[in-house]
Design a protein around this motif. Sequence first.
Motif: not given
Length: 337
Positions: A306-325
């Motif tokens: 999933c692109g969200l996991d890759e974005a978190m690993a690259a520091g591009l996505a806020d983990p808390d916001r992804v978890a909330s979504f």
Amino acid sequence: MSGRYSEHDVEHYERPRRRTRPRTKERPTYDDAVEGVVVTVDRGRFTLLVDDATVLAVKARPLGRKGVVVGDRVRVVGDTSGAEGSLARIVEVVERTTTLRRTADDDDPVERVIVSNAAQLVVVTALADPDPQPRLIDRALVAAFDAGMQPLLCLTKADLRDPESLLSTYRSLGVPWVVTRRGGDLTEVREHLAGKTSVLVGSSGVGKSTLVNALVPDADREVGLVNAVTGRGRHTSTSAYLLRLPPLPDGASSVDGGWIIDTPGIRSFGLAHVQPEDLIGAFPDLDEMTEDCPRGCTHGEDEPECGLDEAMAAGLADPDRVASFRRLLAARSVSEY
């Protein structure tokens, strides 16, 4: 001539065919129709507001099974004076700007429109008595995002419990909130409601009717109590109702107070009509990170690549916001509260 009748008997001649009105594709234009808004619905009768007059109406037969709900803007013909005993007729439903839907449960394919043309969904929840139901809140938020409505959390009974523990769950979603307490100042609430149409949803006993009565003093909505054994409230409002809010004072002038739609207390909020791709669209910052996801990816926690996991690993996505979504995404399939 053989037979029962002779050529001179009337019965002998062919009987004239029944005259029928020729069919036409032309339909009435209703040039004299006026526009109104549906205030409430009760057993096939619609209470409308037409030029500040309260009008009782029925639905015209050509509308068929087309539903008419609270908040609908409609075109009306007939007696729109609002006089006692008068009855108008709804001939057209104006195109809706938003529709708040829910299903009876997650396996029910039939969508039910609750209200229409509301810009804001106010999720009313008590901080205590009864305890908050985060999954029900999540589901209401999903419905708001799906409908293109701005959500607002309204936390009541802050005199019984600190709101911080609940608010910390929703901060990463960027959902605005207001906190109220018994007899407290409602200025902040009024400011969030001003100039727009808002629909209030929440389970029974959370103080929704009490809030409505405080905002609209002449609303006279029935207030219920919470069962001490089950911790659940008793249904008091039996139908949705549109109410005009008093204007806000602004120096020498006044600001439109807006409208609120009070709805009956809910105990379930089916989301069978909501698709994952529709929900991710409500989060533009996350949506752009899913462009390279495999086909059919729901963007949930267990999805591979999933692109969200890759974005978190690259520091591009806020983990808390992804978890909330992802919590909202999971709420689509978890109906127990």
